[in-house]
Design a protein around this motif. Structure first.
Motif, PDB file in Angstrom:
ATOM      1  N   MET A  89       5.904   3.750  -6.034  1.00 21.71           N
ATOM      2  CA  MET A  89       7.094   2.912  -6.025  1.00 21.71           C
ATOM      3  C   MET A  89       6.683   1.456  -6.150  1.00 21.71           C
ATOM      4  O   MET A  89       5.501   1.150  -6.216  1.00 21.71           O
ATOM      5  N   THR A  90       7.673   0.571  -6.126  1.00 17.27           N
ATOM      6  CA  THR A  90       7.383  -0.860  -6.074  1.00 17.27           C
ATOM      7  C   THR A  90       7.547  -1.333  -4.635  1.00 17.27           C
ATOM      8  O   THR A  90       8.241  -0.693  -3.831  1.00 17.27           O
ATOM      9  N   GLN A  91       6.949  -2.465  -4.328  1.00 16.56           N
ATOM     10  CA  GLN A  91       7.100  -3.048  -2.984  1.00 16.56           C
ATOM     11  C   GLN A  91       8.563  -3.385  -2.726  1.00 16.56           C
ATOM     12  O   GLN A  91       9.065  -3.202  -1.620  1.00 16.56           O
ATOM     13  N   ALA A  92       9.265  -3.860  -3.755  1.00 16.39           N
ATOM     14  CA  ALA A  92      10.681  -4.203  -3.600  1.00 16.39           C
ATOM     15  C   ALA A  92      11.506  -2.961  -3.235  1.00 16.39           C
ATOM     16  O   ALA A  92      12.428  -3.044  -2.414  1.00 16.39           O
ATOM     17  N   ALA A  93      11.180  -1.823  -3.825  1.00  9.13           N
ATOM     18  CA  ALA A  93      11.901  -0.578  -3.515  1.00  9.13           C
ATOM     19  C   ALA A  93      11.641  -0.157  -2.065  1.00  9.13           C
ATOM     20  O   ALA A  93      12.555   0.305  -1.373  1.00  9.13           O
ATOM     21  N   ILE A  94      10.411  -0.330  -1.583  1.00 11.81           N
ATOM     22  CA  ILE A  94      10.089  -0.020  -0.187  1.00 11.81           C
ATOM     23  C   ILE A  94      10.898  -0.931   0.737  1.00 11.81           C
ATOM     24  O   ILE A  94      11.467  -0.490   1.736  1.00 11.81           O
ATOM     25  N   SER A  95      10.988  -2.215   0.386  1.00  8.13           N
ATOM     26  CA  SER A  95      11.752  -3.161   1.192  1.00  8.13           C
ATOM     27  C   SER A  95      13.220  -2.757   1.260  1.00  8.13           C
ATOM     28  O   SER A  95      13.822  -2.753   2.339  1.00  8.13           O
ATOM     29  N   ALA A 149       6.280  10.844   2.751  1.00  5.84           N
ATOM     30  CA  ALA A 149       5.644  11.650   3.800  1.00  5.84           C
ATOM     31  C   ALA A 149       4.187  11.941   3.438  1.00  5.84           C
ATOM     32  O   ALA A 149       3.302  11.864   4.302  1.00  5.84           O
ATOM     33  N   ALA A 150       3.920  12.230   2.172  1.00  7.05           N
ATOM     34  CA  ALA A 150       2.536  12.476   1.728  1.00  7.05           C
ATOM     35  C   ALA A 150       1.698  11.214   1.874  1.00  7.05           C
ATOM     36  O   ALA A 150       0.525  11.285   2.271  1.00  7.05           O
ATOM     37  N   ALA A 151       2.261  10.063   1.580  1.00  5.37           N
ATOM     38  CA  ALA A 151       1.537   8.798   1.722  1.00  5.37           C
ATOM     39  C   ALA A 151       1.135   8.567   3.175  1.00  5.37           C
ATOM     40  O   ALA A 151       0.071   8.006   3.454  1.00  5.37           O
ATOM     41  N   PHE A 152       1.958   9.020   4.109  1.00  7.78           N
ATOM     42  CA  PHE A 152       1.662   8.889   5.534  1.00  7.78           C
ATOM     43  C   PHE A 152       0.853  10.078   6.063  1.00  7.78           C
ATOM     44  O   PHE A 152       0.482  10.103   7.228  1.00  7.78           O
ATOM     45  N   ASP A 153       0.625  11.088   5.204  1.00  6.67           N
ATOM     46  CA  ASP A 153      -0.043  12.324   5.628  1.00  6.67           C
ATOM     47  C   ASP A 153       0.693  12.902   6.836  1.00  6.67           C
ATOM     48  O   ASP A 153       0.095  13.269   7.841  1.00  6.67           O
ATOM     49  N   ARG A 163       0.834  -1.209   0.000  1.00  7.47           N
ATOM     50  CA  ARG A 163       0.000   0.000   0.000  1.00  7.47           C
ATOM     51  C   ARG A 163       0.865   1.255   0.000  1.00  7.47           C
ATOM     52  O   ARG A 163       0.570   2.215  -0.715  1.00  7.47           O
ATOM     53  N   LEU A 164       1.938   1.260   0.779  1.00  3.25           N
ATOM     54  CA  LEU A 164       2.841   2.412   0.782  1.00  3.25           C
ATOM     55  C   LEU A 164       3.446   2.614  -0.603  1.00  3.25           C
ATOM     56  O   LEU A 164       3.529   3.739  -1.094  1.00  3.25           O
ATOM     57  N   ALA A 165       3.835   1.517  -1.243  1.00  2.00           N
ATOM     58  CA  ALA A 165       4.394   1.598  -2.591  1.00  2.00           C
ATOM     59  C   ALA A 165       3.388   2.210  -3.561  1.00  2.00           C
ATOM     60  O   ALA A 165       3.743   3.073  -4.368  1.00  2.00           O
ATOM     61  N   GLU A 166       2.134   1.779  -3.478  1.00  4.57           N
ATOM     62  CA  GLU A 166       1.084   2.333  -4.351  1.00  4.57           C
ATOM     63  C   GLU A 166       0.927   3.829  -4.132  1.00  4.57           C
ATOM     64  O   GLU A 166       0.874   4.609  -5.081  1.00  4.57           O
ATOM     65  N   LEU A 167       0.850   4.248  -2.865  1.00  4.89           N
ATOM     66  CA  LEU A 167       0.639   5.658  -2.549  1.00  4.89           C
ATOM     67  C   LEU A 167       1.835   6.531  -2.908  1.00  4.89           C
ATOM     68  O   LEU A 167       1.675   7.697  -3.253  1.00  4.89           O
TER      69      LEU A 167
END
Length: 113
Positions: free
Chosen positions: A51-57, A75-79, A44-48
């Motif tokens: 990015m890709t999930q692999a990049a978040i990892s 930061a925007a994804a986390f508001d 979900r963070l990757a979507e927001l």
């Protein structure tokens, strides 16, 4: 872990001092902690954040140095606002501060479906 980090770990072991966390590790830990606080998956963070999930990892494990625009999207994804404090000789402190309570965004998103 690159050659520099391995060398720093060995030097820390020889001197008995704890190695300072790298900027990448501090940023990754802050992202992982905030994501857990708000109940968000890596996917979900990757979507927001676009990015890709692999990049978040990779980011969460301190394997890459994110750009400022990427940190803005996270930061925007986390508001939330992202704070990075650099103290010479003391390392880096990273944290998020949001206008909403943790899990409020996830609850809002669930209600919108």
């Amino acid at each position: 872990m690159d050659r520099y980090q391995r060398g720093a770990n060995k030097a820390a072991l020889r001197t008995g001092r704890k190695r300072q966390e790298s900027v990448e590790e501090s940023l990754g830990k802050a992202v992982r902690n905030r994501r857990s606080e708000v109940g968000m998956t890596q996917v979900r963070l990757a979507e927001l954040a676009g990015m890709t999930q692999a990049a978040i990892s990779r980011l969460e494990h301190g394997k890459c140095m994110p750009t400022i625009p990427l940190l803005e999207r996270i930061a925007a994804a986390f508001d939330s606002a992202l704070f990075v404090v650099i103290e010479p000789g003391r390392g880096v402190a990273v944290g998020f501060r949001g206008s909403r309570e943790p899990n409020a965004r996830a609850a809002t998103e669930a209600g919108a479906r």
